[in-house]
Design a protein around this motif. Structure first.
Motif, PDB file in Angstrom:
ATOM      1  N   TRP A 120       0.793  -1.222   0.000  1.00  0.00           N
ATOM      2  CA  TRP A 120       0.000   0.000   0.000  1.00  0.00           C
ATOM      3  C   TRP A 120       0.820   1.264   0.000  1.00  0.00           C
ATOM      4  N   THR A 121       2.145   1.156   0.120  1.00  0.00           N
ATOM      5  CA  THR A 121       2.911   2.393   0.090  1.00  0.00           C
ATOM      6  C   THR A 121       3.138   2.798  -1.355  1.00  0.00           C
ATOM      7  N   SER A 122       3.331   4.072  -1.545  1.00  0.00           N
ATOM      8  CA  SER A 122       3.428   4.675  -2.871  1.00  0.00           C
ATOM      9  C   SER A 122       4.396   3.936  -3.792  1.00  0.00           C
ATOM     10  N   PHE A 123       3.891   3.537  -4.956  1.00  0.00           N
ATOM     11  CA  PHE A 123       4.718   2.818  -5.927  1.00  0.00           C
ATOM     12  C   PHE A 123       5.856   3.700  -6.425  1.00  0.00           C
ATOM     13  N   LEU A 124       5.543   4.972  -6.612  1.00  0.00           N
ATOM     14  CA  LEU A 124       6.557   5.921  -7.072  1.00  0.00           C
ATOM     15  C   LEU A 124       7.693   6.035  -6.057  1.00  0.00           C
ATOM     16  N   VAL A 125       7.325   6.140  -4.791  1.00  0.00           N
ATOM     17  CA  VAL A 125       8.329   6.254  -3.730  1.00  0.00           C
ATOM     18  C   VAL A 125       9.170   4.984  -3.658  1.00  0.00           C
TER      19      VAL A 125
ATOM     20  N   ASP B 200      -1.842   8.712  -4.599  1.00  0.00           N
ATOM     21  CA  ASP B 200      -0.617   8.056  -5.024  1.00  0.00           C
ATOM     22  C   ASP B 200      -0.497   7.929  -6.539  1.00  0.00           C
ATOM     23  N   ILE B 239       5.122  11.220   2.330  1.00  0.00           N
ATOM     24  CA  ILE B 239       4.081  10.456   1.614  1.00  0.00           C
ATOM     25  C   ILE B 239       3.913   9.080   2.260  1.00  0.00           C
ATOM     26  N   LEU B 240       5.044   8.430   2.598  1.00  0.00           N
ATOM     27  CA  LEU B 240       4.993   7.101   3.217  1.00  0.00           C
ATOM     28  C   LEU B 240       4.212   7.133   4.523  1.00  0.00           C
ATOM     29  N   THR B 243       0.396   7.763   3.852  1.00  0.00           N
ATOM     30  CA  THR B 243      -0.345   6.604   3.351  1.00  0.00           C
ATOM     31  C   THR B 243      -0.425   5.502   4.411  1.00  0.00           C
ATOM     32  N   ILE B 247      -3.911   3.831   5.587  1.00  0.00           N
ATOM     33  CA  ILE B 247      -4.174   2.410   5.414  1.00  0.00           C
ATOM     34  C   ILE B 247      -4.452   1.741   6.756  1.00  0.00           C
TER      35      ILE B 247
END
Lengths: 295, 259
Positions: A120-125, B200, B239-240, B243, B247
């Motif tokens: 669930w963490t950002s794919f980009l990151v 995202d 961002i991490l 999210t 979640i």
């Protein structure tokens, strides 16, 4: 009769009407902004390229024929091979992990959470994290140099290796989840029976556990293979200009190359491959042993 | 029977976990590193986070992402919940076909969704901007909300609704007083997932955003491509964390019993 009663009266006499009223806004949205665009895209893929407009009137199969050019065949083949490769590596890494989680009664929830978290963490990151490790001045090369093992940085980024690592890193959780689900509900008395009947641990795994977990394996393979086929960011950021996959080809046709019909044809090929994979999965799922109830 | 796990399996699994988590941990640690270029640790600093606040493009990107996220989440949560209700509670013709149709967006590659929407917007001469991004995000979120809410509906006790109807409440009253409160955690959980995906998304957004309306992922992508200063590590860390919190909340609410 007031309005409220009249409305209720209408829905009492027409049962289908209630359902369709509930469905209408969302389904309409998906028809207009999901289905229609894909059909228009399909139309574009068989129209000649226009001079000042994306397409002009007419019918042609030239954009599909272009894929028989060795250059594009190579991109198609690379996309397919890498997606398959990533799927196999994910299976080899994910199956043992799923097995361990399903058998560790005490830590199960925590271990599963640790698999789902990156999912669930950002794919980009996460893709940037790979760059951070693999670039010439990245942590891997810097560490190897400071340990004196190498003097020049090893080129890791912008290689097929980097793309493969990125794909596996990005999609591994998709493999673990369904395999875990099918192992978790495996009936342990079957294994006890096998043990009583004299089967050694390895035989119990090969002849009982693994066949019963096949639906999970197939689902996991599909969940990795499909996004890998259409992946764009991974090959774009980790592969550079030379390691193009079909997603990058499509993007390029809609930006620099400005050939929308050819890009549409490429998109449709990806979409068709995905649908074939899904149909194949549904058929396997319905025929595999103990498959019908597995997700 | 013997349930002891072989040592090699434990070791192997530990390595896989390391592979899954180490890159992110390293990324976060180095967002606090004092040096601009070196990957060796030279000291702790908040400088890269302060630097973010000076960057106009990041702040505007964040604003755009929050607007798009809020709008698309609201619409897709409502539309998705209504569809889930129809699927769980009603029999109608074409149900199986509709269910299959609803699953197609879940397996369609993002790039296909992105370019087909671009074609539509250009064909209809809709100017690209926050509105088109929002439309696109609603389109890819609806099916996810349906899946989450439907799962909750299927586990829900219908006796309360029947009791309310027996006691004389009509459908509308029953819906607002009984169904919605019971379903609420499922709806919120679906909405949080929709927001996370909207927040995202890079691939689809990049096709339908046009110039001058960049969401946060678009800005971050440009940063990743252009420069290598540790501000990217800092924004990535933010961002991490954001999210992860969303979640976690979605997961908690998804499991909670209805009010």
């Amino acid at each position: 009769m007031n309005l409220r009663q009249r409305i209720l009266g209408f829905y009492h006499t027409r049962k289908d009407a209630t359902a369709w009223t509930l469905l209408a806004p969302g389904v309409l949205w998906l028809v207009v902004f999901f289905l229609a665009p894909i059909l228009i895209m399909l139309g574009y893929s068989v129209m000649p390229r226009g001079l000042f407009t994306p397409v002009k009137a007419g019918f042609t199969l030239e954009h599909y024929q272009r894929f028989f050019d060795p250059l594009y065949l190579q991109i198609l083949w690379r996309t397919f091979a890498w997606s398959l490769g990533a799927t196999v590596i994910c299976l080899l890494m994910g199956y043992p992990l799923a097995y361990l989680i399903a058998r560790s009664w005490k830590w199960r929830n925590l271990l599963m959470f640790l698999v789902v978290l990156p999912f669930w963490t950002s794919f980009l990151v996460r893709t940037f994290a790979m760059i951070f490790l693999m670039r010439d001045t990245g942590l891997i090369n810097a560490t190897l140099i400071s340990l004196g093992l190498i003097t020049e940085p090893i080129p890791l980024l912008y290689t097929p290796f980097a793309v493969m690592v990125g794909l596996v890193y990005g999609f591994l959780p998709f493999m673990v989840l369904p395999i875990y689900a099918s192992l978790e509900k495996l009936d342990l008395s079957l294994l006890e029976a096998a043990e009583v009947l004299g089967a050694r641990p390895w035989a119990r795994f090969v002849r009982v556990t693994f066949p019963l977990s096949l639906p999970g394996v197939v689902a996991g393979a599909l969940l990795v293979f499909i996004p890998a086929l259409g992946s764009f960011l991974t090959s774009d950021l980790l592969g550079g200009a030379k390691q193009v996959m079909i997603g990058n080809l499509i993007q390029n046709q809609f930006s620099a190359a400005r050939n929308w019909p050819f890009g549409s044809a490429a998109s449709f090929i990806v979409m068709a491959l995905v649908l074939v994979a899904v149909v194949w999965y549904l058929r396997i799922r319905d025929t595999a042993p103990g498959g019908a109830e597995a997700k | 029977m013997s349930t002891k796990l072989p040592r090699w399996l434990i070791a192997f699994s530990a390595l896989v976990y390391l592979f899954l988590h180490l890159p992110i941990v390293v990324l976060v640690i180095f967002s606090f590193n004092d040096s601009k270029y070196a990957v060796s640790w030279t000291g702790f600093t908040w400088a890269w986070y302060q630097r973010l606040l000076e960057r106009e493009d990041i702040l505007r990107g964040l604003e755009a992402s929050l607007i798009v996220g809020a709008a698309s989440t609201l619409v897709s949560a409502v539309f998705g919940t209504l569809i889930a209700l129809a699927l769980a509670r009603h029999r109608f013709r074409g149900r199986t076909a509709l269910e299959a149709f609803l699953y197609v967006p879940l397996v369609t590659p993002e790039i296909v969704v992105g370019i087909s929407l671009l074609i539509l917007f250009v064909l209809l001469k809709v100017p690209l901007g926050l509105a088109t991004i929002t439309i696109a995000h609603i389109a890819f979120s609806i099916s996810f909300v349906v899946v989450v809410v439907l799962a909750r509906l299927q586990g829900m006790d219908r006796n309360l609704e029947e009791a309310a109807m027996t006691l004389g409440a009509d459908e509308i009253t029953t819906f607002w007083k009984i169904t919605v409160p019971q379903l609420w955690p499922g709806i919120i959980s679906g909405a949080l997932l929709a927001f996370t995906m909207s927040f995202d998304d890079y691939v689809i957004t990049s096709f339908v955003s046009g110039t001058g309306s960049s969401t946060l992922p678009i800005v971050v992508y440009t940063m990743v491509r252009r420069n290598i200063e540790p501000s990217i590590n800092a924004i990535s860390t933010i961002i991490l964390v954001a999210t992860a919190v969303l979640i976690y909340l979605a997961d908690r609410l998804g499991r909670e019993k209805g009010a």
